[in-house]
Design a protein around this motif. Structure first.
Motif, mmCIF file in Angstrom:
data_model
loop_
_atom_site.group_PDB
_atom_site.id
_atom_site.type_symbol
_atom_site.label_atom_id
_atom_site.label_comp_id
_atom_site.label_asym_id
_atom_site.label_seq_id
_atom_site.Cartn_x
_atom_site.Cartn_y
_atom_site.Cartn_z
ATOM 1 N N GLN A 325 0.800 -1.222 0.000
ATOM 2 C CA GLN A 325 0.000 0.000 0.000
ATOM 3 C C GLN A 325 0.835 1.276 0.000
ATOM 4 O OE1 GLN A 325 -2.749 -0.334 3.293
ATOM 5 N NE2 GLN A 325 -3.807 -2.092 2.394
ATOM 6 N N ASP A 326 1.980 1.274 0.664
ATOM 7 C CA ASP A 326 2.794 2.489 0.701
ATOM 8 C C ASP A 326 3.787 2.564 -0.459
ATOM 9 O OD1 ASP A 326 4.693 0.625 1.386
ATOM 10 O OD2 ASP A 326 4.895 1.277 3.477
ATOM 11 N N GLY A 327 3.831 1.524 -1.300
ATOM 12 C CA GLY A 327 4.661 1.552 -2.491
ATOM 13 C C GLY A 327 6.153 1.561 -2.244
ATOM 14 N N ASN A 328 6.601 1.022 -1.106
ATOM 15 C CA ASN A 328 8.038 1.037 -0.802
ATOM 16 C C ASN A 328 8.759 -0.220 -1.280
ATOM 17 O OD1 ASN A 328 7.063 -0.851 0.992
ATOM 18 N ND2 ASN A 328 8.198 -0.058 2.769
ATOM 19 N N GLY A 329 8.038 -1.097 -2.011
ATOM 20 C CA GLY A 329 8.659 -2.303 -2.547
ATOM 21 C C GLY A 329 8.705 -3.460 -1.576
ATOM 22 N N GLU A 333 3.592 -6.701 7.855
ATOM 23 C CA GLU A 333 2.490 -7.503 8.386
ATOM 24 C C GLU A 333 1.178 -6.745 8.374
ATOM 25 O OE1 GLU A 333 2.798 -9.888 11.865
ATOM 26 O OE2 GLU A 333 4.975 -10.135 11.703
ATOM 27 N N GLN A 334 1.222 -5.433 8.642
ATOM 28 C CA GLN A 334 0.000 -4.650 8.665
ATOM 29 C C GLN A 334 -0.637 -4.571 7.279
ATOM 30 O OE1 GLN A 334 -1.663 -3.409 11.375
ATOM 31 N NE2 GLN A 334 -3.246 -3.012 9.842
ATOM 32 N N GLU A 335 0.191 -4.403 6.262
ATOM 33 C CA GLU A 335 -0.326 -4.356 4.897
ATOM 34 C C GLU A 335 -0.933 -5.703 4.508
ATOM 35 O OE1 GLU A 335 2.547 -1.066 2.674
ATOM 36 O OE2 GLU A 335 3.301 -3.105 3.004
ATOM 37 N N LYS A 367 14.175 -12.833 7.379
ATOM 38 C CA LYS A 367 13.720 -12.417 8.715
ATOM 39 C C LYS A 367 13.901 -10.914 8.938
ATOM 40 C CE LYS A 367 13.010 -16.756 9.399
ATOM 41 N NZ LYS A 367 11.626 -17.270 9.260
ATOM 42 N N SER A 368 13.596 -10.137 7.895
ATOM 43 C CA SER A 368 13.748 -8.682 7.988
ATOM 44 C C SER A 368 12.491 -8.003 8.512
ATOM 45 C CB SER A 368 14.095 -8.112 6.614
ATOM 46 O OG SER A 368 13.016 -8.325 5.698
ATOM 47 N N GLY A 369 11.419 -8.748 8.667
ATOM 48 C CA GLY A 369 10.167 -8.165 9.131
ATOM 49 C C GLY A 369 9.289 -7.658 8.002
ATOM 50 N N SER A 370 9.719 -7.861 6.759
ATOM 51 C CA SER A 370 8.918 -7.482 5.590
ATOM 52 C C SER A 370 9.225 -8.456 4.456
ATOM 53 C CB SER A 370 9.210 -6.043 5.157
ATOM 54 O OG SER A 370 10.578 -5.907 4.800
ATOM 55 N N ILE A 371 8.316 -8.531 3.503
ATOM 56 C CA ILE A 371 8.456 -9.442 2.370
ATOM 57 C C ILE A 371 8.699 -8.623 1.109
ATOM 58 C CG2 ILE A 371 7.328 -11.231 0.992
ATOM 59 C CD1 ILE A 371 5.580 -11.853 3.427
ATOM 60 N N ASP A 372 9.853 -8.827 0.486
ATOM 61 C CA ASP A 372 10.109 -8.111 -0.761
ATOM 62 C C ASP A 372 9.587 -8.932 -1.938
ATOM 63 O OD1 ASP A 372 11.980 -10.117 -1.301
ATOM 64 O OD2 ASP A 372 13.686 -8.892 -0.637
#
Length: 482
Positions: A325-329, A333-335, A367-372
């Motif tokens: 949603q924020d377009g940061n690539g 988890e919230q998204e 394990k960076s806390g986000s999925i690229d």
């Protein structure tokens, strides 16, 4: 563009409802031209033998006699006229096979019956064949004149050996003596041959190929080659009489119109003369068709796989962007949780949060806390995001059709979506498609489709045309931002 090399693309194919887009028009024309040109060197020796046999009045030495004499005189004779032959194949099949499907689409504009009858195939083949054979006529005349130059002792002529006149000089002679019209000598015979050859060839080949697949045979080169060989035999039988007349007109050994020459042959040599050169003709056409269709179908398969992979890449990239949603690539988890709740309004936040955490366990490899994008692609290819991808497909499809955003797909919106997918289809057919979809999806009969109703039938649409329509519509529309 995202690349999928190294991933399990077969599992992704099962996961995603993405079909390969049809071959671009340029590929439909270029592939047959390239395939037939590649086959030319293998079949040309029999073409030379056929031309020599058709010019002999009386009994000749047969195909074995030709090859013995040619090899003993000059082995290069068996590839005589190869350059104009390759040019003929390129120009001829660019239209003979390339234009077949576009013409068929015009002749058989009938979505309810996906398999056209034989007579429509013959009409489409006749038109494309006439076009292809007329266009290649200049190269065919040069080819015939080059290959028709006599070989010592063949047919008892006693004329000495290897030709000294090449295709370039022959083309110059034609231009000097007859102008540009000289290149279209016996054009009527060429058109007639093209109609017979292509209508019989493509009709028999396509029917045999479809029948083999219906009987459970795999779509493999072996099936292509078997169907092509049978088609070549039938085609050789049908076209040989016209080919005898045309060869003599091209070579200048007979004068007059096509029907006049045919009458002369019948009167002086009998009906059997029209089958002269059949054996070398089939030995040329049979292997030539086998190689041409084997090359052609393989090129089509490779192009289809490539186009399908690109469609998958584009689709999964659209899914990823819709969730980012924020377009940061990257997807946090919230998204992911928001996307899960949007896909299923009945899902509470606690359930969505638990699912999101489970997804991150298997998809967040570093394990960076986000999925690229790479992590998302890998997880999708290994079916670890199966349920999420399917949910996002439903959301994408519904939003692409619900153009006014009121939460329902109306008849007008559905009709507009169908018309966008099948541009050029008649209004009656589009209306029938719309009614079939509404009948299956609109369970409460209120004349519109809700998101829940669409989800209920998304995986159970039995009509292939409807299923392809809806799924392709979602792919074309892309995945709108959530």
């Amino acid at each position: 563009m995202l690349m999928l090399q190294g991933h399990d693309t077969e599992s992704l194919n099962k996961l995603l409802a993405v079909q390969a887009p049809p071959l671009p028009q340029w590929q439909s024309f270029i592939f047959p031209a390239v395939a037939s040109t590649m086959a030319a060197p293998f079949s040309n020796p029999f073409g030379v033998a056929k031309t020599q046999a058709q010019l002999i009045q009386g009994k000749g030495g047969g195909i074995l006699g030709f090859f013995r004499l040619a090899i003993s005189t000059d082995p290069k004779i068996i590839q005589r006229g190869l350059f104009p032959v390759m040019m003929r194949e390129t120009s001829q099949n660019l239209f003979r096979i390339g234009a077949y499907q576009p013409i068929m689409d015009c002749v058989h504009n009938c979505p309810e019956n996906s398999s056209p009858p034989a007579w429509k195939r013959m009409v489409a083949g006749g038109i494309s064949g006439a076009l292809g054979f007329f266009i290649c006529n200049p190269f065919e005349i040069v080819r015939t004149k080059v290959q028709a130059q006599p070989i010592a002792a063949l047919g008892g002529t006693g004329i000495a050996a290897t030709p000294t006149v090449g295709p370039y000089r022959i083309a110059q002679n034609i231009l000097e003596t007859g102008g540009t019209k000289g290149f279209f000598r016996a054009g009527g015979a060429s058109v007639a041959l093209g109609v017979v050859c292509t209508s019989v060839n493509l009709t028999s080949y396509t029917l045999l190929h479809e029948h083999a697949l219906e009987k459970g045979y795999q779509d493999t080169p072996a099936v292509d080659m078997t169907c092509a060989l049978i088609s070549g035999f039938v085609s050789a039988l049908a076209m040989n009489p016209i080919d005898v007349v045309r060869t003599r007109l091209f070579a200048g050994s007979a004068q007059g119109g096509m029907f006049q020459v045919a009458y002369q042959i019948f009167k002086t040599e009998g009906p059997s003369a029209f089958m002269k050169g059949f054996v070398p003709s089939f030995l040329r056409i049979g292997p030539h068709f086998v190689l041409t269709f084997a090359f052609l179908e393989q090129m089509r398969r490779m192009a289809k796989d490539h186009n399908l992979q690109r469609a998958r890449e584009a689709w999964i990239l659209g899914i990823f962007k819709s969730m980012d949603q924020d377009g940061n690539g990257e997807i946090d988890e919230q998204e992911l949780q928001s996307a899960l709740q949007a896909a299923d309004p009945s899902r509470d936040s606690a359930t969505a949060k638990k699912i999101a955490r489970d997804v991150f366990v298997v998809a967040d490899y570093d394990k960076s806390g986000s999925i690229d994008l790479d992590e998302f692609t890998h997880a999708a290819c290994t079916q670890k995001l199966d349920h999420i991808i399917q949910e996002q497909q439903r959301v994408a499809l519904f939003r692409s059709l619900d153009t006014d955003g009121n939460g329902f797909i109306t008849e007008d919106e559905l009709l507009e979506g169908i018309a966008h997918k099948f541009q050029g289809s008649d209004e009656r057919t589009l209306q029938q498609d719309m009614r079939r979809i509404l009948q299956q999806a609109d369970t409460n009969n209120d004349g519109k489709i809700s998101f829940e109703e669409l989800c209920a039938v998304f995986d159970s649409l039995e009509d292939l045309q409807d299923s392809r329509l809806l799924r392709n519509r979602a792919h074309i529309a892309g995945v709108p931002a959530l």
